[in-house]
Write an enzyme that holds these catalytic residues in place. Sequence first.
Site: not given
Length: 297
Positions: A133, A162
Amino acid sequence: MFKGVNSPVITILKDDGTIDYANMEQHMNHLVEAGLNGLLFLGSLGEFYAFSDAERRALIDCAVKTIAGRTQVVIGVGNTAEDEVVRLAAYAAEAGADALNIVSPYYFGLPAAAAVDYFERIANAVELPIMLYNFPDRTGSDLSPEIVREIAQRCPTITGIKDTVDNISHTRRICQAVKPVRPDFSVLSGFDEYYIVNRISGGDGVLCGLTNVVPELFVKMHSAYENGDIAAAVKCAEQIAGLMRIYAVTPLFITGMKAAVRAAGLPISTYTRAPGTVLTEAEDREIRAILADRTVS
């Protein structure tokens, strides 16, 4: 492993600040039935930073039980303490989650070599596949394309990222750096309006907040793109571009997203733990007006 349109699920709270499990279950069922490819719990939009370990574990149990294998369950286990990341990851695995989402160490950012070592240690210590992330606006450091490529080459159980960077060229460069050495490595954008350009750039889709509000719209866009109906996908993307204004209405976008979910039909409290603020009547009206006019960008 991570494809299509995915939701970082809001954590619905009651006005007293406790988790509203009844409405959480209803919301989860709506997202699953809409056809989303995966659900992330305890991400940024899920207020992971605001909950105790006991609350996180209870929410993991609720999510896994409610989803019951109908779509992918990803658990955010980010923490400033590495051993806490590993402990919560082990709990998520035992509970039956499918994968983990781990944000870069925050407060003090890590240099490139230390970031690679950090994720490699965690990958070696946990059981489930990992989604990186990258959110430099919150962590203070960036997982550059070069860092992500090194991590991908050294850690086979780290299977995606992400990329929450408001610059699609950053995500494109990750695709160009990583896909040649790890074709299976998924690259998702964290910004809702980047779905089409993410796919054009070689990425795999989005993991974004407005899926909480209009999941069917995202599923329609993804299906149209997959079937080669680019015109239909663009029409959906135009509506999403208009809805992006919701993020700017409240001081903390989490509160605004909860208000949008309520305006879309689920009768929930918009309570958000600190540093969230109380939703004003003017903010609520503005969000409702944006939802009523989805074509304006």
